[in-house]
Design a protein around this motif. Structure first.
Motif, short mmCIF file in Angstrom:
data_model
loop_
_atom_site.label_atom_id
_atom_site.label_comp_id
_atom_site.label_asym_id
_atom_site.label_seq_id
_atom_site.Cartn_x
_atom_site.Cartn_y
_atom_site.Cartn_z
N LYS A 47 -17.30 34.37 1.48
CA LYS A 47 -18.37 34.21 2.48
C LYS A 47 -18.72 35.54 2.52
O LYS A 47 -20.24 35.42 2.87
CB LYS A 47 -17.81 33.86 3.77
N VAL A 48 -18.25 36.78 2.39
CA VAL A 48 -18.92 38.06 2.50
C VAL A 48 -19.88 38.10 1.42
O VAL A 48 -20.98 38.82 1.52
CB VAL A 48 -17.86 39.06 2.52
N LEU A 49 -19.37 37.75 0.17
CA LEU A 49 -20.35 38.14 -0.83
C LEU A 49 -21.54 37.23 -0.73
O LEU A 49 -22.66 37.51 -1.15
CB LEU A 49 -19.48 37.98 -2.16
N GLN A 50 -21.20 36.08 -0.45
CA GLN A 50 -22.50 35.03 0.04
C GLN A 50 -23.54 35.68 0.86
O GLN A 50 -24.48 35.47 0.84
CB GLN A 50 -21.87 33.59 0.30
N ALA A 51 -22.89 36.06 2.01
CA ALA A 51 -23.93 36.74 3.00
C ALA A 51 -24.75 37.89 2.51
O ALA A 51 -25.93 37.86 2.66
CB ALA A 51 -23.06 37.35 4.23
N LEU A 52 -24.10 38.81 1.57
CA LEU A 52 -24.83 39.67 0.85
C LEU A 52 -25.90 39.19 -0.03
O LEU A 52 -26.80 39.88 -0.34
CB LEU A 52 -23.87 40.70 0.35
N ALA A 53 -25.41 38.21 -0.94
CA ALA A 53 -26.32 37.73 -1.91
C ALA A 53 -27.66 36.84 -1.21
O ALA A 53 -28.55 36.95 -1.59
CB ALA A 53 -25.36 36.39 -2.85
N GLY A 54 -27.37 36.47 -0.16
CA GLY A 54 -28.36 35.83 0.72
C GLY A 54 -29.30 36.63 1.57
O GLY A 54 -30.57 36.28 1.54
N ARG A 55 -28.75 37.62 2.04
CA ARG A 55 -29.50 38.56 2.78
C ARG A 55 -29.82 39.78 2.48
O ARG A 55 -30.59 40.68 2.92
CB ARG A 55 -28.81 38.64 4.28
N GLY A 56 -29.15 40.18 1.37
CA GLY A 56 -29.31 41.51 0.89
C GLY A 56 -28.50 42.64 1.46
O GLY A 56 -27.48 42.26 2.11
N ALA A 57 -28.77 43.78 1.03
CA ALA A 57 -27.71 44.79 1.62
C ALA A 57 -27.99 44.76 3.08
O ALA A 57 -28.73 44.58 3.73
CB ALA A 57 -28.32 46.25 1.21
N LEU A 58 -26.48 45.00 3.72
CA LEU A 58 -26.38 44.89 5.38
C LEU A 58 -25.72 46.09 5.58
O LEU A 58 -24.60 46.54 5.02
CB LEU A 58 -25.76 43.53 5.70
N HIS A 59 -25.86 46.47 6.82
CA HIS A 59 -24.90 47.48 7.55
C HIS A 59 -23.49 46.71 7.85
O HIS A 59 -23.73 45.45 8.06
CB HIS A 59 -25.25 47.93 8.91
N GLN A 60 -22.49 47.20 7.77
CA GLN A 60 -21.20 46.58 8.03
C GLN A 60 -21.49 45.74 9.32
O GLN A 60 -20.61 44.75 9.34
CB GLN A 60 -20.04 47.40 7.92
N ALA A 61 -21.81 46.31 10.44
CA ALA A 61 -21.80 45.63 11.82
C ALA A 61 -22.73 44.32 11.70
O ALA A 61 -22.36 43.34 12.12
CB ALA A 61 -22.34 46.68 12.84
N GLU A 62 -23.84 44.40 10.94
CA GLU A 62 -24.88 43.41 10.66
C GLU A 62 -24.03 42.32 9.92
O GLU A 62 -23.98 41.11 10.17
CB GLU A 62 -26.06 43.70 9.91
N LEU A 63 -23.28 42.87 8.83
CA LEU A 63 -22.51 41.77 8.01
C LEU A 63 -21.44 40.97 8.90
O LEU A 63 -21.37 39.76 8.80
CB LEU A 63 -21.69 42.67 6.92
N ALA A 64 -20.83 41.86 9.67
CA ALA A 64 -19.60 41.05 10.65
C ALA A 64 -20.15 40.35 11.68
O ALA A 64 -20.21 38.98 11.66
CB ALA A 64 -19.10 42.21 11.17
N ALA A 65 -21.48 40.43 12.20
CA ALA A 65 -22.28 39.68 12.89
C ALA A 65 -22.47 38.44 12.35
O ALA A 65 -22.48 37.38 13.14
CB ALA A 65 -23.49 40.49 13.88
N SER A 66 -23.21 38.56 11.15
CA SER A 66 -23.87 37.42 10.55
C SER A 66 -22.72 36.49 10.13
O SER A 66 -22.71 35.22 9.90
CB SER A 66 -24.32 37.82 9.18
N LEU A 67 -21.50 37.01 10.13
CA LEU A 67 -20.33 36.01 9.64
C LEU A 67 -19.54 35.60 11.12
O LEU A 67 -18.43 34.76 10.76
CB LEU A 67 -19.32 36.82 8.63
N GLY A 68 -19.83 36.22 12.18
CA GLY A 68 -19.24 35.83 13.47
C GLY A 68 -17.79 36.27 13.31
O GLY A 68 -17.02 35.65 14.03
N GLN A 69 -17.51 37.51 12.74
CA GLN A 69 -16.12 37.94 12.73
C GLN A 69 -16.18 39.25 13.18
O GLN A 69 -17.25 40.05 13.21
CB GLN A 69 -15.56 38.37 11.23
#
Length: 154
Positions: A47-69
């Motif tokens: 799921k983490v890799l999917q978020a990065l593949a779909g949205r591109g490079a993200l700050h860790q906080a943005e990544l966590a927020a996008s995953l709801g974690q």
């Protein structure tokens, strides 16, 4: 709590709910194990890799927020993926604590294998249902999703 009239075996909402939760957990574990065995990635890492593949490079906080974690949970996953060469983390020149996470080519390859393994497992399990059963299940899951996330007053 509203009382429901029992129409026979298996119609008690609490029992059906518990059966559903048990099966959902078991199914998630089965898919997770298949993905690990074939691609070396858990569902959480995928799921983490999917978020990065779909949205591109993200700050860790943005990544966590996008995953709801929680950020700490995502940080642990990202650290593991970085050790495997599937992501890179780079510091922000203005804020050294802020890290940008980027998917690597190794990560893309692993993601494709994990997605294929997950898809195969889901097709196997849900493909065992007749088309009308699958359509009914889809309708029931939609109703449950509305009950959980939607407005239940109307």
């Amino acid at each position: 709590m509203e009382q429901h009239e029992s129409a026979g075996p298996g119609s008690d909402p609490e029992q059906v709910g518990l059966s559903f939760l048990t099966l959902a957990y078991t199914l998630r574990e089965e898919v997770d194990q298949r993905m690990l065995a074939i691609a070396g990635l858990s569902l959480s890492r995928t799921k983490v890799l999917q978020a990065l593949a779909g949205r591109g490079a993200l700050h860790q906080a943005e990544l966590a927020a996008s995953l709801g974690q929680a950020p700490r949970s995502v940080t642990q996953i990202v650290e593991g993926l970085e050790r495997l060469g599937m992501v890179t983390r780079t510091g922000d020149p203005e804020d050294r604590r802020r890290k940008t996470v980027t998917l690597t080519e190794t990560g893309r390859t692993a993601l494709a294998a994990a997605e294929e393994a997950g898809t195969h497992a889901l097709r196997q399990y849900f493909g065992s249902l007749e088309p009308h059963q699958l359509a009914t299940l889809d309708t029931l899951l939609t109703h449950l999703d509305i009950a959980v996330t939607g407005d239940m007053t109307g």
